[in-house]
Design a protein around this motif. Sequence first.
Motif, mmCIF file in Angstrom:
data_model
loop_
_atom_site.group_PDB
_atom_site.id
_atom_site.type_symbol
_atom_site.label_atom_id
_atom_site.label_comp_id
_atom_site.label_asym_id
_atom_site.label_seq_id
_atom_site.Cartn_x
_atom_site.Cartn_y
_atom_site.Cartn_z
ATOM 1 N N VAL A 25 0.840 -1.200 0.000
ATOM 2 C CA VAL A 25 0.000 0.000 0.000
ATOM 3 C C VAL A 25 0.874 1.249 0.000
ATOM 4 N N PRO A 26 0.685 2.159 -0.961
ATOM 5 C CA PRO A 26 1.493 3.387 -0.993
ATOM 6 C C PRO A 26 1.142 4.330 0.158
ATOM 7 N N GLY A 27 2.136 5.049 0.617
ATOM 8 C CA GLY A 27 1.935 5.926 1.761
ATOM 9 C C GLY A 27 1.072 7.132 1.475
ATOM 10 N N ASP A 28 0.927 7.521 0.217
ATOM 11 C CA ASP A 28 0.150 8.719 -0.111
ATOM 12 C C ASP A 28 -1.283 8.414 -0.525
ATOM 13 N N LEU A 57 -3.463 13.698 -2.156
ATOM 14 C CA LEU A 57 -3.411 15.142 -2.029
ATOM 15 C C LEU A 57 -2.571 15.747 -3.152
ATOM 16 N N GLN A 58 -3.085 16.825 -3.708
ATOM 17 C CA GLN A 58 -2.325 17.625 -4.674
ATOM 18 C C GLN A 58 -2.444 19.075 -4.189
ATOM 19 N N GLY A 59 -1.419 19.510 -3.477
ATOM 20 C CA GLY A 59 -1.519 20.785 -2.776
ATOM 21 C C GLY A 59 -2.518 20.630 -1.644
ATOM 22 N N SER A 70 5.470 6.389 -13.230
ATOM 23 C CA SER A 70 5.403 7.833 -13.004
ATOM 24 C C SER A 70 4.752 8.140 -11.666
ATOM 25 N N THR A 71 5.027 7.302 -10.672
ATOM 26 C CA THR A 71 4.420 7.440 -9.352
ATOM 27 C C THR A 71 5.480 7.279 -8.268
ATOM 28 N N LYS A 113 8.053 0.496 -2.191
ATOM 29 C CA LYS A 113 6.883 -0.230 -1.707
ATOM 30 C C LYS A 113 6.767 -1.629 -2.326
ATOM 31 N N GLU A 114 7.795 -2.058 -3.058
ATOM 32 C CA GLU A 114 7.749 -3.371 -3.705
ATOM 33 C C GLU A 114 7.892 -4.487 -2.666
#
Length: 391
Positions: free
Chosen positions: A151-154, A176-178, A194-195, A200-201
């Motif tokens: 699971v990605p942190g963002d 979140l973007q800004g 592009s992420t 996280k692999e």
Amino acid sequence: MKYFSILLLLILLGGCAAVPKPEVPAVAPPPVVVPPPVVVLPPAVPTLTPTTWEAVAGWYDEPTTAAWPAFLESCAGLKNQAAWQAVCLIAQTLPAQDGEAQRAFFESNFVPHQLANPDSSTDGMITGYYEPLLHGSRQQSKKYRYPVYGVPGDLLTIDLASIYPELKNMRLRGKLQGNRVVPYYNRAEIDNSSTPLKGKELAWVDNAVELFFLQIQGSGRIKLDNGETLRVGYADQNGYPYQSIGKLLVERGELPLEKASMHGIKEWGKQNPTKLPELLASNPSYVFFRELPNNGNGPLGALGVPLTAERSIAIDPRAIPLGAPVFLATTWPNSSKPLNRLMLAQDTGGAIKGGVRADFFWGFGDEAGAMAGSMKQKGRMWVLLPKSLIK
């Protein structure tokens, strides 16, 4: 103004897909008049209508002992729900091989409810899934180059019920973007690296199509190059709805309908390697995994208990309480031979939506995969509800 605010929030979140949370459906009080009471479920989902045991196709021909261990697993996952505590306590006192006592237990403590679609039809689609075996490594290499992500942190999960109770079945995912919440990365963006998912692999595997189907199955095993076996299970999802690549291949004329199975799609991928990335990217949904104990039991389902081969099914929790016994009347894959079994609703799935709809868990390995990949049968379903739940 309140509903304008809801609409504005949904617009801001754009492509973040709604994901229902498993919960026990609301139950309507019995009416004073005949016909008998109907269990009322959330809007736009099917109904469960009480019936008799004689009306359950194949009930008296099915040995309950084969499903009993899976039922006890369901009880382990339902132990904190008051409606199930009494029946589960009784079940723990019954011998595992006493089918007569088990049948009497179900008939005394449960009421069968036939599941119907919103259009009142009682036939639906039964598909299959399994626990696949992939080959991989903890280290990226030329051979092992497709990442299995945790699971990605963002990744944000937004529970709208905390603000708008009328949206209690809705969860939105984004990032979140800004100071704005926007949709999370889709499959094409993730596969193109592009992420910010680096680090996280959980592992790297050698086949993009097998990884794609691992995400559809929701769990699997990875045979590592050092001889160890890594077990992974569903942890989260990027928020986009599942899109069928088999259906897309049929619409494009690339595959006939009868060959749009898991095996057929894999064969198409081998013959069309240059077209494969675009096809996979057409399904924007992406699943993230977590490591699971490699203890020899089945993979964990949405109920949090191990799945049992040929006794667990994935369902839409808006229609069926997660953990409930379900009597399934269908046929064997690619056959008209009856397959009537007492099953347990222990899992969910992104593609399992609607009323008379289930995914039959076949177990682990190639043989289970062959059965799962070819299963697309009509079926009927009866949900067994404890009497305490329908008072």
